[in-house]
Design a protein around this motif. Structure first.
Motif, PDB file in Angstrom:
ATOM      1  N   TYR A  30       0.888  -1.173   0.000  1.00  0.00           N
ATOM      2  CA  TYR A  30       0.000   0.000   0.000  1.00  0.00           C
ATOM      3  C   TYR A  30       0.916   1.210   0.000  1.00  0.00           C
ATOM      4  CZ  TYR A  30      -4.368   2.488   1.359  1.00  0.00           C
ATOM      5  OH  TYR A  30      -5.493   3.287   1.416  1.00  0.00           O
ATOM      6  N   ASN A  31       0.775   2.062  -0.971  1.00  0.00           N
ATOM      7  CA  ASN A  31       1.687   3.205  -1.118  1.00  0.00           C
ATOM      8  C   ASN A  31       3.152   2.770  -1.041  1.00  0.00           C
ATOM      9  OD1 ASN A  31      -0.049   5.391  -1.594  1.00  0.00           O
ATOM     10  ND2 ASN A  31      -0.598   5.485   0.570  1.00  0.00           N
ATOM     11  N   VAL A  58      -1.096   1.473  10.476  1.00  0.00           N
ATOM     12  CA  VAL A  58      -1.528   2.045   9.189  1.00  0.00           C
ATOM     13  C   VAL A  58      -0.546   3.147   8.775  1.00  0.00           C
ATOM     14  CG1 VAL A  58      -3.951   1.366   9.149  1.00  0.00           C
ATOM     15  CG2 VAL A  58      -3.271   3.382  10.461  1.00  0.00           C
ATOM     16  N   GLU A  61      -0.608   4.850   5.357  1.00  0.00           N
ATOM     17  CA  GLU A  61      -1.441   6.010   5.009  1.00  0.00           C
ATOM     18  C   GLU A  61      -0.506   7.223   5.054  1.00  0.00           C
ATOM     19  OE1 GLU A  61      -5.548   4.186   6.977  1.00  0.00           O
ATOM     20  OE2 GLU A  61      -4.421   5.685   8.069  1.00  0.00           O
ATOM     21  N   ASN A 105      -8.064   9.359  -5.707  1.00  0.00           N
ATOM     22  CA  ASN A 105      -7.710   9.083  -4.319  1.00  0.00           C
ATOM     23  C   ASN A 105      -8.852   9.627  -3.456  1.00  0.00           C
ATOM     24  OD1 ASN A 105      -6.113   9.028  -1.678  1.00  0.00           O
ATOM     25  ND2 ASN A 105      -4.507   8.427  -3.103  1.00  0.00           N
ATOM     26  N   PRO A 107      -8.440  10.893   0.221  1.00  0.00           N
ATOM     27  CA  PRO A 107      -7.748  11.088   1.499  1.00  0.00           C
ATOM     28  C   PRO A 107      -8.592  11.770   2.568  1.00  0.00           C
ATOM     29  CG  PRO A 107      -7.010  12.714  -0.095  1.00  0.00           C
ATOM     30  CD  PRO A 107      -7.986  11.828  -0.814  1.00  0.00           C
ATOM     31  N   SER A 120      -3.884  12.762   3.918  1.00  0.00           N
ATOM     32  CA  SER A 120      -3.572  11.414   4.406  1.00  0.00           C
ATOM     33  C   SER A 120      -4.149  10.428   3.398  1.00  0.00           C
ATOM     34  CB  SER A 120      -4.187  11.204   5.793  1.00  0.00           C
ATOM     35  OG  SER A 120      -3.795   9.951   6.304  1.00  0.00           O
ATOM     36  N   ALA A 122      -4.939   7.480   0.382  1.00  0.00           N
ATOM     37  CA  ALA A 122      -5.125   6.073   0.038  1.00  0.00           C
ATOM     38  C   ALA A 122      -4.039   5.707  -0.979  1.00  0.00           C
ATOM     39  CB  ALA A 122      -6.525   5.863  -0.526  1.00  0.00           C
ATOM     40  N   ASP A 123      -4.157   4.536  -1.579  1.00  0.00           N
ATOM     41  CA  ASP A 123      -3.061   3.959  -2.342  1.00  0.00           C
ATOM     42  C   ASP A 123      -2.981   4.469  -3.793  1.00  0.00           C
ATOM     43  OD1 ASP A 123      -0.980   2.317  -3.108  1.00  0.00           O
ATOM     44  OD2 ASP A 123      -2.236   0.546  -3.372  1.00  0.00           O
ATOM     45  N   TRP A 195     -10.193   3.925   9.924  1.00  0.00           N
ATOM     46  CA  TRP A 195     -10.861   3.228   8.839  1.00  0.00           C
ATOM     47  C   TRP A 195     -11.770   2.113   9.328  1.00  0.00           C
ATOM     48  CZ3 TRP A 195     -10.824  -0.337   4.510  1.00  0.00           C
ATOM     49  CH2 TRP A 195     -11.388   0.252   3.382  1.00  0.00           C
TER      50      TRP A 195
END
Ligand code: THG
Length: 367
Positions: A30-31, A58, A61, A105, A107, A120, A122-123, A195
């Protein structure tokens, strides 16, 4: 068998060592980071999230930081949600779209100050996107990825745990609002967010060398409430109707199709990316929408891969973008990204490995 290891291309988070010590059993990229997916007992992790409290790494993020005189203007250019009433200390869930109105995205935006914002994310690669847009629009703003890594404390007892660490002031924080503070000399931001729909907080660690220390502070404080390690929980977020960008969206999905239309404000300035396209899409009406889908039968079915074709009568009408056994509903549930001609109550079939599975469409969220 093969190994996949942390490296510069698949970065460990500051909590990586702590999650290994807790017995993490799986990761997802993720990212370009490692996101823990489980600690070996998904059902126990689920019930702990629903009834107690869990802590999640997380750190993936990532924050895209905008600083400088044009930071606020760039934040607004990037998002079709009106940010004029967003105050310092406040966060907002903001869709980001490309020029065609396609979601790129979703965020959480944190306004730290008039000239300092975090997205902040997402992927997807918003750091590159923001840099390109800022340069092309000749904005006076610096874009960076600061040393900031969220640790989520989620579940109905999450507030008690975070209050035990920081004090009762955290109980007054409104949803998505935050405050900068420190614990044992560790700089961080405490925000009411996360989340899941079970309540809780996120601690944005601002010193990546102290991940294990922060992990253990939370673990110690949470002992009274039987805290345990976990990860963003597929069953819970599907039951709760949260969107997983990149999983439930494709390269043509616009916000109206996935229930984010309420975060698009068509009167934002014309310079906002995608707003012209979004006005056109809104006027014409989207072609797809996102509904729930419940498969018939009372046993868990593990669907292989994702985006399974949905048929109504003899027509292909859309895709099932995820599917999970719901521990509370005792059904296999998922999201349908499906033609506007389909509605809750319709009988449909999901094509799985060439065979039809019968089910019905519903509204969202499930719970
Ligand atoms: N926390 C932080 N960063 C994140 C996420 C997070 N980055 C990636 C990803 N999650 C971003 N996506 C979401 C999606 C939904 C929500 C938050 C981030 C969310 N939605 C609520 C809902 O849909 O009901 C509330 C939205 C609202 O009312 O405004 O919380 O989780 N740091």
């Amino acid at each position: 068998m093969f190994d996949i290891t942390a490296s510069v291309r698949l970065r460990p988070s500051p909590y990586y060592e702590a999650t290994l010590a807790e017995g993490v059993t799986g990761f997802q990229p993720y990212n370009r980071m490692l996101l823990p997916t489980s600690f070996g007992d998904p059902e126990a992790e689920y019930w702990r999230l629903i009834k107690g409290v869990v802590q999640w790494d997380v750190g993936c993020e990532r924050q895209v930081q905008l600083t400088g005189p044009d930071a606020g203007r760039l934040a607004q250019i990037l998002s079709p949600r009106d940010l004029t009433r967003c105050r310092a200390g406040q966060g907002k869930y903001v869709p980001l779209c490309n020029h065609a109105g396609v979601l790129i995205n979703d965020p959480v935006l944190l306004k730290l100050d008039e000239d300092r914002y975090w997205l902040s994310i997402a992927d997807s690669d918003i750091w590159l996107w923001a840099q390109a847009i800022a340069a092309e629009r000749r904005l006076d703003v610096e874009i960076s990825e600061p040393d900031v890594s969220p640790l989520a404390v989620q579940g109905p007892r999450g507030e008690d745990v975070v209050a035990a660490i920081f004090g009762d002031w955290v109980r007054e924080l409104k949803y998505f609002w935050f405050r900068e503070t420190a614990i044992e000399g560790i700089p961080l931001v405490v925000a009411r967010s996360g989340w899941s729909k079970q309540g809780g907080f996120e601690l944005y660690l601002m010193d990546g060398a102290r991940g294990t220390q922060l992990w253990n502070i939370v673990k110690e404080a949470g002992r009274r409430w039987d805290i345990g390690p976990g990860a963003p929980n597929t069953c819970e977020w599907v039951e709760s109707g949260l969107l997983s960008f990149g999983a439930d969206t494709d390269d043509a999905t616009n916000p109206y199709e996935v229930r984010l239309g309420k975060y698009v404000e068509l009167q934002v300035p014309d310079e906002v990316i995608g707003i012209q396209a979004l006005r056109r899409i809104h006027a014409a009406g989207p072609r797809r929408h996102q509904l729930g889908l419940v498969l018939h039968g009372h046993e868990p079915i593990a669907l292989r891969s994702s985006w399974h074709t949905i048929r109504k009568g003899n027509e292909n009408v859309g895709s099932l973008t995820n599917c999970m056994w719901s521990y509370r509903l005792k059904r296999n549930i998922g999201y349908a990204l499906i033609s506007m001609a389909c509605n809750p109550g319709d009988a449909v079939e999901v094509i799985h490995e060439g065979r039809p599975l019968a089910g019905a469409l519903t509204g969202l969220p499930f719970l």
